[in-house]
Design an enzyme around this catalytic site. Structure first.
Site, PDB file in Angstrom:
ATOM      1  N   ASP A 193       0.002   5.150   1.032  1.00 58.00           N
ATOM      2  CA  ASP A 193      -0.161   6.079   2.162  1.00 58.00           C
ATOM      3  C   ASP A 193      -0.125   5.376   3.510  1.00 58.00           C
ATOM      4  OD1 ASP A 193      -0.684   8.778   1.072  1.00 58.00           O
ATOM      5  OD2 ASP A 193      -2.335   7.765   0.060  1.00 58.00           O
TER       6      ASP A 193
ATOM      7  N   ASP B 264       0.876  -1.158   0.000  1.00 61.47           N
ATOM      8  CA  ASP B 264       0.000   0.000   0.000  1.00 61.47           C
ATOM      9  C   ASP B 264       0.927   1.226   0.000  1.00 61.47           C
ATOM     10  OD1 ASP B 264      -2.127   1.842   0.779  1.00 61.47           O
ATOM     11  OD2 ASP B 264      -1.233   1.755   2.785  1.00 61.47           O
TER      12      ASP B 264
END
Ligand code: M1P
Length: 260
Positions: free
Chosen positions: A14, A12
């Site tokens: 952020d 991922d």
């Protein structure tokens, strides 16, 4: 350096490789470059490709150059949960939410969310409350045109007042199964709406046959977070992280034989 065959490591963006919506730090990028010499690496973000490129591509480039850079730099780039998928610098597939659910349902959702936000009182409100993307709709109560400070302030306010959680609960109650959509919080100020099944596990269909091991690193792994489904999917070895430094610490233990 030993190469580990048939291993894919997906990240991922952020909260996992960067602070929210900020560029990756050079020391984190350096570890990923070394990791790519050993295994196949990929990004799977809720954001669209320009936003991912802004954070993960070469800094100082304009958006199209940053996109070129990011799709070359990572073996796979799955933007919008994998609805926009790149492999080795080339587009693999792209899905459209509007083709899938149709204009009528889409407008029902957008109109309802705009109505809900029109009666919300927040410390500040800015512009761009609904962002239409290929594979999802992003809803942002404070408005995506807020400044970095306003973004951070909303994040802190939301942690106390649960604006997004309450909003999602209300939308779910209002529509029931009518729209067949799912809602997930991936970042700091907004939430994403997408057809059921179009969460981050969507990207696994492009890779599951080619790898023996698929690792996934994410920070929003709790139910309701946009990393939850892929983190808990039996096809992945999920790692829940607190921040980018935590990600690097685990990578060093797993792939560079460092114990702390
Ligand atoms: O990468 C996770 C999320 O990043 C942004 O979230 P926010 O602006 O709320 O911090 C958005 O692009 C969101 O769609 C995405 O899931």
């Amino acid at each position: 350096m030993t190469t580990i065959n048939k291993t894919l490591v997906l990240f991922d963006v952020d909260g996992t490789l960067t602070q929210f919506r900020l560029p990756i730090k050079p020391e984190i990028s350096e570890v990923l470059t070394k990791l790519k010499e050993k295994v196949t690496i990929g990004l799977v973000g809720g954001s669209d490709l320009p936003k991912i490129a802004e954070q993960m591509g070469r800094q100082g480039d304009d958006v199209s150059e940053a996109i070129d850079d990011v799709i070359q730099r990572y073996d796979y780039v799955f933007a919008e949960n994998g609805l926009v998928a790149y492999k080795n610098g080339s587009l693999l597939a792209k899905e459209s939410i509007v083709n899938y659910i149709g204009e009528q349902k889409l407008q029902k959702l957008i109109n309802y969310c705009l109505g809900y936000m029109s009666s919300l009182e927040l410390p500040v409100k800015r512009g761009n409350f609904v962002e239409f993307r290929n594979g999802l709709i992003n809803i942002c109560p404070v408005g995506r045109s807020c400044s970095q400070k306003e973004r951070d302030d909303f994040g802190a306010y939301d942690a106390i007042h649960k604006i997004r959680e309450k909003f999602i609960k209300d939308v779910k109650q209002h529509f029931g199964d009518e729209l067949d959509l799912n809602y997930a919080i991936g970042g700091q100020i907004s939430f994403d709406c997408f057809p059921k099944g179009w969460d981050k596990t969507f990207c696994l269909k492009y890779v599951e046959k080619d790898f023996d091991k698929i690792y996934f690193f994410g920070d929003k792994t709790q139910p309701g977070g946009n990393d939850h489904e892929i983190y808990s999917d039996p096809r992945t070895i999920g790692h829940s992280v607190k921040d980018p430094n935590h990600t690097i610490q685990i990578l060093k233990q797993l792939f560079f034989n460092e114990n702390k």
